[in-house]
Design a protein around this motif. Structure first.
Motif, mmCIF file in Angstrom:
data_model
loop_
_atom_site.group_PDB
_atom_site.id
_atom_site.type_symbol
_atom_site.label_atom_id
_atom_site.label_comp_id
_atom_site.label_asym_id
_atom_site.label_seq_id
_atom_site.Cartn_x
_atom_site.Cartn_y
_atom_site.Cartn_z
ATOM 1 N N PRO A 57 -26.700 -31.215 -22.578
ATOM 2 C CA PRO A 57 -26.092 -32.550 -22.701
ATOM 3 C C PRO A 57 -26.816 -33.587 -21.844
ATOM 4 O O PRO A 57 -27.085 -33.349 -20.660
ATOM 5 N N GLU A 58 -27.138 -34.719 -22.436
ATOM 6 C CA GLU A 58 -27.820 -35.785 -21.688
ATOM 7 C C GLU A 58 -26.966 -36.268 -20.521
ATOM 8 O O GLU A 58 -27.494 -36.615 -19.456
ATOM 9 N N GLN A 59 -25.650 -36.290 -20.700
ATOM 10 C CA GLN A 59 -24.784 -36.732 -19.616
ATOM 11 C C GLN A 59 -24.865 -35.777 -18.432
ATOM 12 O O GLN A 59 -24.791 -36.203 -17.267
ATOM 13 N N LEU A 60 -25.009 -34.485 -18.713
ATOM 14 C CA LEU A 60 -25.134 -33.513 -17.628
ATOM 15 C C LEU A 60 -26.402 -33.762 -16.821
ATOM 16 O O LEU A 60 -26.383 -33.702 -15.579
ATOM 17 N N ILE A 61 -27.491 -34.057 -17.505
ATOM 18 C CA ILE A 61 -28.742 -34.359 -16.794
ATOM 19 C C ILE A 61 -28.572 -35.617 -15.946
ATOM 20 O O ILE A 61 -29.006 -35.670 -14.788
ATOM 21 N N LYS A 62 -27.920 -36.638 -16.500
ATOM 22 C CA LYS A 62 -27.667 -37.864 -15.726
ATOM 23 C C LYS A 62 -26.794 -37.568 -14.514
ATOM 24 O O LYS A 62 -27.038 -38.089 -13.411
ATOM 25 N N ASP A 63 -25.777 -36.724 -14.693
ATOM 26 C CA ASP A 63 -24.902 -36.374 -13.573
ATOM 27 C C ASP A 63 -25.677 -35.627 -12.490
ATOM 28 O O ASP A 63 -25.426 -35.823 -11.284
ATOM 29 N N CYS A 64 -26.593 -34.782 -12.910
ATOM 30 C CA CYS A 64 -27.391 -34.025 -11.946
ATOM 31 C C CYS A 64 -28.329 -34.952 -11.169
ATOM 32 O O CYS A 64 -28.480 -34.811 -9.948
ATOM 33 N N PHE A 65 -28.946 -35.899 -11.864
ATOM 34 C CA PHE A 65 -29.782 -36.896 -11.185
ATOM 35 C C PHE A 65 -28.958 -37.670 -10.147
ATOM 36 O O PHE A 65 -29.431 -37.903 -9.030
ATOM 37 N N GLU A 66 -27.754 -38.068 -10.533
ATOM 38 C CA GLU A 66 -26.918 -38.848 -9.617
ATOM 39 C C GLU A 66 -26.485 -38.006 -8.415
ATOM 40 O O GLU A 66 -26.491 -38.488 -7.271
ATOM 41 N N ALA A 67 -26.112 -36.749 -8.656
ATOM 42 C CA ALA A 67 -25.728 -35.873 -7.548
ATOM 43 C C ALA A 67 -26.895 -35.687 -6.585
ATOM 44 O O ALA A 67 -26.713 -35.699 -5.364
ATOM 45 N N ALA A 68 -28.102 -35.530 -7.138
ATOM 46 C CA ALA A 68 -29.284 -35.383 -6.290
ATOM 47 C C ALA A 68 -29.534 -36.665 -5.498
ATOM 48 O O ALA A 68 -29.861 -36.616 -4.306
ATOM 49 N N ARG A 69 -29.381 -37.826 -6.147
ATOM 50 C CA ARG A 69 -29.597 -39.099 -5.446
ATOM 51 C C ARG A 69 -28.652 -39.238 -4.260
ATOM 52 O O ARG A 69 -29.066 -39.636 -3.159
ATOM 53 N N VAL A 70 -27.386 -38.894 -4.490
ATOM 54 C CA VAL A 70 -26.404 -38.990 -3.411
ATOM 55 C C VAL A 70 -26.822 -38.096 -2.239
ATOM 56 O O VAL A 70 -26.735 -38.496 -1.071
ATOM 57 N N PHE A 71 -27.272 -36.896 -2.551
ATOM 58 C CA PHE A 71 -27.709 -35.995 -1.469
ATOM 59 C C PHE A 71 -28.929 -36.556 -0.740
ATOM 60 O O PHE A 71 -28.965 -36.584 0.495
ATOM 61 N N PHE A 72 -29.936 -36.992 -1.494
ATOM 62 C CA PHE A 72 -31.157 -37.487 -0.856
ATOM 63 C C PHE A 72 -30.898 -38.723 0.006
ATOM 64 O O PHE A 72 -31.647 -38.999 0.953
ATOM 65 N N ASP A 73 -29.856 -39.478 -0.317
ATOM 66 C CA ASP A 73 -29.523 -40.663 0.469
ATOM 67 C C ASP A 73 -28.846 -40.335 1.797
ATOM 68 O O ASP A 73 -28.666 -41.220 2.637
ATOM 69 N N LEU A 74 -28.451 -39.090 1.995
ATOM 70 C CA LEU A 74 -27.830 -38.700 3.257
ATOM 71 C C LEU A 74 -28.849 -38.759 4.390
ATOM 72 O O LEU A 74 -30.064 -38.742 4.167
ATOM 73 N N SER A 75 -28.369 -38.795 5.605
ATOM 74 C CA SER A 75 -29.267 -38.817 6.759
ATOM 75 C C SER A 75 -29.987 -37.473 6.882
ATOM 76 O O SER A 75 -29.450 -36.435 6.463
ATOM 77 N N PRO A 76 -31.191 -37.471 7.442
ATOM 78 C CA PRO A 76 -31.914 -36.213 7.637
ATOM 79 C C PRO A 76 -31.108 -35.184 8.423
ATOM 80 O O PRO A 76 -31.203 -33.979 8.156
ATOM 81 N N SER A 77 -30.311 -35.635 9.393
ATOM 82 C CA SER A 77 -29.535 -34.686 10.189
ATOM 83 C C SER A 77 -28.489 -33.960 9.351
ATOM 84 O O SER A 77 -28.197 -32.777 9.581
ATOM 85 N N VAL A 78 -27.928 -34.674 8.349
ATOM 86 C CA VAL A 78 -26.949 -34.037 7.459
ATOM 87 C C VAL A 78 -27.658 -33.127 6.466
ATOM 88 O O VAL A 78 -27.238 -31.984 6.234
ATOM 89 N N LYS A 79 -28.752 -33.607 5.891
ATOM 90 C CA LYS A 79 -29.494 -32.786 4.924
ATOM 91 C C LYS A 79 -30.022 -31.516 5.565
ATOM 92 O O LYS A 79 -30.085 -30.453 4.930
ATOM 93 N N SER A 80 -30.397 -31.609 6.827
ATOM 94 C CA SER A 80 -30.976 -30.445 7.508
ATOM 95 C C SER A 80 -29.967 -29.326 7.730
ATOM 96 O O SER A 80 -30.352 -28.214 8.092
ATOM 97 N N GLN A 81 -28.688 -29.610 7.494
ATOM 98 C CA GLN A 81 -27.689 -28.538 7.587
ATOM 99 C C GLN A 81 -27.947 -27.451 6.553
ATOM 100 O O GLN A 81 -27.521 -26.304 6.735
ATOM 101 N N ILE A 82 -28.622 -27.816 5.451
ATOM 102 C CA ILE A 82 -29.001 -26.800 4.466
ATOM 103 C C ILE A 82 -30.526 -26.764 4.325
ATOM 104 O O ILE A 82 -31.065 -26.598 3.226
ATOM 105 N N ALA A 83 -31.211 -26.897 5.447
ATOM 106 C CA ALA A 83 -32.681 -26.861 5.433
ATOM 107 C C ALA A 83 -33.176 -25.517 4.939
ATOM 108 O O ALA A 83 -32.595 -24.466 5.223
#
Length: 334
Positions: A47-73
């Protein structure tokens, strides 16, 4: 539609009672894999909507601070899962020792600690690292989006490998024994990636020139160009995003299985769009003990051809471990 020299192959389901439709698709894939090692795919059942949702979920994660992202380094994972920072992957160490100008996630086959392959300590097998719920991420929804996307890409990957089997004059289900649970656990990886914009005078690459390590790659792109593939004459061909298509390319394993009939093509990324670029790469790789033998010489090869005690035949796991060790900085520092 952007101008492209690459074929656009439609795998929409057919109502044909015979195999004529599928044989035609297999022939188109064979030609594209031989000439380019790349093609665009349409008609897939994701589903194209699923791909769009995945892109958005990834964007939200990448926008987090490095200190938060590094919790799952990725350094915290025993099985190469999680987030890696800018420079964490070094795809072309000869020309760009400081690493690629991108960050990404590795989300794989989410096996529990009690799974037999995990208790046997088979590398690259185990649980994913998932972000925790905070003000920006609902962890349960985020995980569900990624896992659902992973499952849909697995289904499309299997469908494509059945076409590749037909293209190699094998039974359509030839590769299924290395790709279909529960008899086999594929080493597939969903990898959201973000490339910050390069400065106009920056000579660095967003992703250094490389071939993909595994069997088959399926790629969703946002609306920014940047992907380029090497042509035999030494030039680079742009692979622009085309709406409602995926880019498919051959990896090292499938090139080897085909006896070199199919190209594992050198490619790179340059994000000179002036804004962040996102992609969603799905690396569809077979079970760890899949033998890497030339099928044109040994068409009767099967999953029993390689045992854990057989050191004569290189396996899919051997190849991936070597390539990951060469290209990820945290591996080199261990």
């Amino acid at each position: 539609m952007p101008v492209t020299h690459l074929p656009i192959i439609d795998i929409s389901p057919s109502t044909d009672a015979d195999t004529t439709h599928k044989q035609k698709i297999a022939a188109e894939i064979h030609s594209a894999a031989h000439e380019y090692g790349f093609f665009y795919l349409t008609g897939y059942q994701i589903p194209e909507q699923l791909i769009k949702d995945c892109f958005e979920a990834a964007r939200v994660f990448f926008d987090l601070s490095p200190s938060v992202k590094s919790q799952i380094a990725i350094e915290k994972s025993p099985c190469h899962r999680g987030w890696y920072a800018l420079g964490g992957e070094i795809l072309d160490p000869v020309h760009q020792q400081e690493g690629d100008i991108k960050e990404g996630l590795k989300i794989g086959n989410d096996l529990p600690l009690t799974h037999p392959l995990v208790t046997k300590n088979i590398p690259l097998h185990g649980p994913n690292l998932w972000p925790q719920t905070d003000q920006d991420i609902n962890a349960a929804e985020w995980k569900n989006t990624m896992q659902t996307t992973y499952e849909h890409f697995c289904a499309t990957g299997l469908e494509l490998m059945q076409y590749f089997a037909m293209a190699l004059n094998l039974k359509a289900d030839y590769f299924d024994c290395w790709l279909t649970p529960p008899q086999a656990e594929p080493m597939a990886t969903l990898s959201p990636i973000r490339y910050p914009p390069l400065e106009p005078d920056d000579k660095k690459l967003s992703a250094g020139a490389h071939t993909d390590f595994g069997c088959l790659t399926l790629l969703a792109q946002d609306d920014n160009e940047g992907l380029e593939i090497a042509m035999p004459d030494g030039t680079w061909l742009s692979v622009p995003p085309i709406e409602k298509t995926l880019v498919v390319n051959i990896g090292d394993m499938l090139a080897f299985w085909s006896g070199g009939k199919y190209r594992s093509t050198l490619h790179r990324v340059q994000n000179r769009s002036g804004r962040p670029r996102q992609s969603l790469a799905f690396f569809y790789d077979p079970a760890y003990n899949t033998p890497l033998s030339n099928l044109t010489n040994n068409p009767n090869m099967n999953s029993a051809a390689t045992s854990e005690a057989d050191n004569e035949v290189k396996t899919a796991l051997d190849h991936l471990l070597q390539k990951i060790g060469d290209s990820f900085s945290y591996q080199q520092n261990r």
